[in-house]
Design an enzyme around this catalytic site. Structure first.
Site, PDB file in Angstrom:
ATOM      1  N   THR A   9       0.861  -1.176   0.000  1.00 12.60           N
ATOM      2  CA  THR A   9       0.000   0.000   0.000  1.00 12.60           C
ATOM      3  C   THR A   9       0.893   1.220   0.000  1.00 12.60           C
ATOM      4  O   THR A   9       2.066   1.154   0.380  1.00 12.60           O
ATOM      5  CB  THR A   9      -0.936   0.047   1.225  1.00 12.60           C
ATOM      6  OG1 THR A   9      -0.145   0.023   2.411  1.00 12.60           O
ATOM      7  CG2 THR A   9      -1.915  -1.106   1.215  1.00 12.60           C
ATOM      8  N   SER A  10       0.342   2.335  -0.418  1.00  7.91           N
ATOM      9  CA  SER A  10       1.143   3.552  -0.545  1.00  7.91           C
ATOM     10  C   SER A  10       1.450   4.200   0.797  1.00  7.91           C
ATOM     11  O   SER A  10       2.485   4.828   0.954  1.00  7.91           O
ATOM     12  CB  SER A  10       0.433   4.555  -1.447  1.00  7.91           C
ATOM     13  OG  SER A  10       0.272   4.001  -2.727  1.00  7.91           O
TER      14      SER A  10
END
Length: 186
Positions: A9-10
């Site tokens: 995930t970012s």
């Protein structure tokens, strides 16, 4: 043969998104899953590097979506190509894509091209919007973050701190530190 997964995930705030990816990877039979939080545009993704190093000939490297693996189409094709050269197949769950088949490889290339085309169209629209905003005198650009920290840069420099250390601590570029110092010092 091992089925190895990679989830990303970012940001660290996207815990649920990471958990969803891990659940999907486990459901496909992944026994070993590498996971991390970090932007796709970051140069270093340590868990991805570990995962790519971990897989062996005959393994299947699995991700939920292509954007979890690569920053761009060329990056995706390079990663997949490197894995295939080592005898590792790639599965992308969201696309039901498996590079162990010629059709899967074709689809990866075609879909990658379509994604690149969509990105170019988006950037073209963005540039047009910026040009219009500039012509209407409404475009301000992003806020200058480094210049706002000039006083802090100069203070830390007076304390004897090195530019790289100043940049790291203030979360600005080293070049910005040098620009501030050269503008302020004789």
């Amino acid at each position: 043969m091992a089925i190895v997964g990679y989830a990303r995930t970012s940001t660290k705030d996207q815990v649920a998104g990471l958990e969803d990816q891990v659940d999907a990877l486990r459901a496909t039979g992944c026994k070993k899953i590498f996971q991390e939080h970090g932007s796709g545009i970051d140069a270093v993704r340590p868990e991805l590097m570990k995962a790519l190093d971990y897989v062996r000939e005959g393994d299947v490297f699995t991700v939920t979506k292509p954007d979890r693996l690569a920053r761009s189409v060329p990056d995706l094709l390079q990663i997949v190509g490197g894995l295939r050269e080592r005898g590792v197949e790639v599965r992308i769950l969201s696309m039901a894509l498996d590079t162990s088949t010629p059709t899967g490889t074709l689809m990866l290339t075609v879909l990658g091209g379509v994604a690149a085309f969509e990105r170019e169209l988006m950037l073209e629209r963005q540039r047009a919007g910026i040009a219009r905003a500039k012509s209407e005198n409404k475009y301000r650009g992003r806020a200058a973050t480094a210049r706002a920290k000039s006083a802090e840069v100069l203070c830390l420099h007076k304390e004897g701190r090195k530019p790289a250390s100043i940049a790291r601590d203030l979360n600005i570029g080293r070049a910005s530190v040098y620009r501030i110092l050269s503008a302020a010092l004789p």
